[in-house]
Design a protein around this motif. Structure first.
Motif, mmCIF file in Angstrom:
data_model
loop_
_atom_site.group_PDB
_atom_site.id
_atom_site.type_symbol
_atom_site.label_atom_id
_atom_site.label_comp_id
_atom_site.label_asym_id
_atom_site.label_seq_id
_atom_site.Cartn_x
_atom_site.Cartn_y
_atom_site.Cartn_z
ATOM 1 N N LEU A 130 0.851 -1.197 0.000
ATOM 2 C CA LEU A 130 0.000 0.000 0.000
ATOM 3 C C LEU A 130 0.885 1.246 0.000
ATOM 4 O O LEU A 130 1.732 1.408 0.884
ATOM 5 N N ALA A 131 0.681 2.109 -0.983
ATOM 6 C CA ALA A 131 1.411 3.379 -1.036
ATOM 7 C C ALA A 131 0.498 4.499 -0.556
ATOM 8 O O ALA A 131 -0.634 4.624 -1.024
ATOM 9 N N VAL A 132 0.995 5.269 0.400
ATOM 10 C CA VAL A 132 0.228 6.407 0.904
ATOM 11 C C VAL A 132 1.005 7.684 0.572
ATOM 12 O O VAL A 132 2.197 7.781 0.847
ATOM 13 N N VAL A 133 0.298 8.610 -0.055
ATOM 14 C CA VAL A 133 0.942 9.855 -0.479
ATOM 15 C C VAL A 133 0.362 11.009 0.335
ATOM 16 O O VAL A 133 -0.858 11.196 0.375
ATOM 17 N N SER A 162 4.394 -1.226 3.338
ATOM 18 C CA SER A 162 3.874 0.147 3.360
ATOM 19 C C SER A 162 4.899 1.067 2.705
ATOM 20 O O SER A 162 6.081 1.032 3.052
ATOM 21 N N TYR A 163 4.447 1.839 1.738
ATOM 22 C CA TYR A 163 5.334 2.810 1.073
ATOM 23 C C TYR A 163 4.779 4.194 1.336
ATOM 24 O O TYR A 163 3.646 4.487 0.925
ATOM 25 N N GLU A 164 5.545 5.012 2.050
ATOM 26 C CA GLU A 164 5.048 6.354 2.373
ATOM 27 C C GLU A 164 5.781 7.401 1.548
ATOM 28 O O GLU A 164 7.008 7.382 1.470
ATOM 29 N N HIS A 165 5.029 8.274 0.926
ATOM 30 C CA HIS A 165 5.609 9.360 0.127
ATOM 31 C C HIS A 165 5.133 10.677 0.705
ATOM 32 O O HIS A 165 3.945 10.989 0.630
ATOM 33 N N ARG A 166 6.051 11.424 1.276
ATOM 34 C CA ARG A 166 5.706 12.729 1.854
ATOM 35 C C ARG A 166 6.273 13.818 0.953
ATOM 36 O O ARG A 166 7.479 13.873 0.745
ATOM 37 N N LEU A 167 5.388 14.665 0.455
ATOM 38 C CA LEU A 167 5.809 15.714 -0.467
ATOM 39 C C LEU A 167 5.565 17.077 0.186
ATOM 40 O O LEU A 167 4.590 17.245 0.927
ATOM 41 N N PRO A 168 6.431 18.045 -0.096
ATOM 42 C CA PRO A 168 6.248 19.374 0.508
ATOM 43 C C PRO A 168 4.973 20.054 -0.007
ATOM 44 O O PRO A 168 4.501 19.730 -1.108
ATOM 45 N N ALA A 196 3.058 12.749 -11.669
ATOM 46 C CA ALA A 196 4.178 11.909 -12.121
ATOM 47 C C ALA A 196 4.447 10.796 -11.099
ATOM 48 O O ALA A 196 4.696 9.638 -11.473
ATOM 49 N N LEU A 197 4.362 11.140 -9.810
ATOM 50 C CA LEU A 197 4.540 10.104 -8.774
ATOM 51 C C LEU A 197 3.431 9.055 -8.886
ATOM 52 O O LEU A 197 3.692 7.840 -8.825
ATOM 53 N N ILE A 198 2.186 9.511 -9.049
ATOM 54 C CA ILE A 198 1.067 8.558 -9.155
ATOM 55 C C ILE A 198 1.260 7.640 -10.367
ATOM 56 O O ILE A 198 1.017 6.431 -10.283
ATOM 57 N N ASP A 199 1.756 8.205 -11.467
ATOM 58 C CA ASP A 199 2.055 7.388 -12.655
ATOM 59 C C ASP A 199 3.047 6.278 -12.333
ATOM 60 O O ASP A 199 2.872 5.125 -12.738
ATOM 61 N N ARG A 200 4.072 6.647 -11.581
ATOM 62 C CA ARG A 200 5.093 5.640 -11.228
ATOM 63 C C ARG A 200 4.474 4.563 -10.340
ATOM 64 O O ARG A 200 4.736 3.371 -10.511
ATOM 65 N N LEU A 201 3.635 4.975 -9.385
ATOM 66 C CA LEU A 201 3.008 3.997 -8.486
ATOM 67 C C LEU A 201 2.024 3.121 -9.270
ATOM 68 O O LEU A 201 1.913 1.916 -9.015
ATOM 69 N N ASN A 202 1.312 3.717 -10.219
ATOM 70 C CA ASN A 202 0.392 2.935 -11.056
ATOM 71 C C ASN A 202 1.136 1.815 -11.779
ATOM 72 O O ASN A 202 0.615 0.709 -11.948
ATOM 73 N N ALA A 203 2.372 2.132 -12.201
ATOM 74 C CA ALA A 203 3.142 1.174 -13.015
ATOM 75 C C ALA A 203 3.932 0.184 -12.156
ATOM 76 O O ALA A 203 4.471 -0.792 -12.681
#
Ligand code: NDP
Length: 297
Positions: free
Chosen positions: A41-44, A70-76, A86-93
Motif C-alpha cells: 500500500l502506497a500512501v501519499v 507500506s510505502y510512504e511518500h511525503r511531499l512538501p 508523475a509520482l502517481i504514474d510511477r506507483l500505477n506502473a
C-alpha cells in the motif's frame, strides 16, 4: 400502571470489530505470502496538515502490522500537481504497489478530482475514482470507499439483513454519504439521503430504523430525533473542548436507540481496517485470485 424504564442501547464496538478484521486480514496476507505475493500500500501525503500526518502514520503502522508492505511518500506543500501526477504514474506502473491512497485534503492549488482520477482504478483503495463510484452506483464490482464499507459491515453484523429497513443517511459527500446510500440500497434498504437543505429532518430521523450521521457537526442529532430501537451509526469526528465527539448526542441517543456506535471507538477504527481490506482485495484481483471472503460488499 407500568413504569417506563430508560432503555440503554447496545454498544456497537467498532474497535473490537476492526481488531478482528485486521487479524483476519493478517491471516490472509500470510497465505498470500506463501505464494510469494506481498500486498503493498502506497500512501501519499502532500503538505503538513497535522491531522493528515496522524492518519498517515497510523495507516502505515497498521499496514505493516498485518504483514503488508507500506510505502510512504511525503511531499512538501508547494509540490506541483504535475509532480504529484508523475509520482502517481510511477506507483500505477509499480507491480509491488497494489493500493494507492492520496491523503485528502490536498493543498488548494491542486485539482482534487484530477488527482484522484489519475490513480489506476484497480489500485484505488479509497474507492474515490469516478470509475469506482460509477461501478458502485450501477451494482458492478468496485473498490468501495472505506468508511461506508466499515459502516455496512457493522450494520450487517448487528442486524443481519437490512432488507426493507428504513435507512436515513445524513450527509451527501462523495466520500461518505453518497456511497453509504448506494451500499444500503444494494442491501435492499429503503434509503433517504438528507443534507443541509432537507426540511423536517427530526421527523425524517424518527422514521429511520437505521440512522447514519455523516454531517461534521458536534452532537447535531438529538436524542428525541431517534426512533426507539433504531440502529445508529455515528460517522462524525468533531474535536471539541471536551475531546472527540460524534455527530450524535450519544448520551441522549443511547437511552432511545437499540444500538449505537460510540465516538471514538466506533466507525473510526473500521475505516483503516477497511483500507487494509481493500488493499488485500486489490492484490487478489491483480493476481487473478478470488476476492477474499467477507471483505467486499
Ligand atoms: P462533508 O462536510 O463533505 O459533508 C457533510 C454533509 O453534511 C454535507 O452533505 C452537508 O450538506 C451535510 N450537512 C451539513 N449541515 C447540515 C445540516 N444542518 N443538516 C443536514 N445536513 C447537513 O463531510 P464528510 O462527509 O467528509 O464527513 C462527515 C463527518 O464524518 C465529518 O465529521 C468527518 O470528520 C467524519 N468522517 C469520519 C470518518 C471516519 O473514519 N470515522 C471518515 C470520513 C469522515 P450539504 O451537502 O447540503 O452541504
Amino acid at each position: 400502571m407500568t413504569a417506563t424504564l430508560p432503555m440503554t442501547a447496545t454498544l456497537i464496538d467498532g474497535k473490537a470489530f476492526a481488531a478482528g478484521l485486521r487479524a483476519q486480514i493478517a491471516t490472509q496476507v500470510q497465505a498470500m505470502k506463501a505464494h510469494r505475493i506481498t500486498p503493498g500500500l502506497a500512501v501519499v501525503l502532500v503538505g503538513e496538515d497535522p491531522a493528515s500526518q496522524v492518519y498517515v502514520r497510523s495507516k502505515g503502522r497498521m499496514t505493516r502490522e498485518v504483514g503488508m508492505n507500506s510505502y510512504e511518500h511525503r511531499l512538501p506543500p508547494e509540490t506541483s500537481q504535475q509532480d504529484l501526477l508523475a509520482l502517481i504514474d510511477r506507483l500505477n506502473a509499480d507491480p509491488a504497489v497494489n493500493g494507492i491512497l492520496v491523503q485528502l485534503p490536498l493543498p488548494a492549488h491542486m485539482d482534487e478530482a484530477a488527482v484522484i482520477n489519475s490513480i489506476d482504478p484497480a489500485k484505488d483503495v479509497d474507492g474515490f475514482h469516478i470509475l469506482n463510484a460509477g461501478r458502485l452506483a450501477t451494482g458492478q464490482k468496485a473498490m468501495v470507499p472505506c468508511t461506508p464499507l466499515g459502516c455496512l459491515m457493522l450494520l450487517r453484523d448487528h442486524l443481519g439483513s437490512l432488507s426493507g429497513k428504513n435507512a436515513l443517511v445524513i450527509g451527501r459527500s462523495n466520500i461518505v454519504g453518497k456511497p453509504m446510500a448506494q451500499l444500503l440500497l444494494r442491501d435492499s434498504a429503503t434509503v433517504t439521503i438528507a443534507h443541509s437543505r432537507t426540511a423536517n429532518l427530526p421527523d425524517l430521523c424518527r422514521q429511520a430504523d437505521i440512522l447514519i450521521a455523516a454531517v461534521g457537526r458536534a452532537l447535531f442529532v438529538k436524542g428525541d430525533w431517534i426512533k426507539p430501537g433504531a440502529t445508529v451509526i455515528d460517522v462524525g469526528i468533531n474535536r471539541t473542548d471536551d475531546g472527540l465527539v460524534g455527530d450524535v448526542d450519544f448520551d441522549a441517543a443511547k437511552q432511545v436507540a437499540g444500538a449505537i456506535t460510540p465516538v471514538p471507538g466506533g466507525v473510526g477504527p473500521m475505516t483503516i481496517a477497511c483500507l487494509l481490506a481493500n488493499t488485500l482485495t486489490a492484490t487478489a484481483r491483480a493476481n487473478g485470485l478470488p476476492d477474499p471472503e467477507g471483505l467486499t460488499p
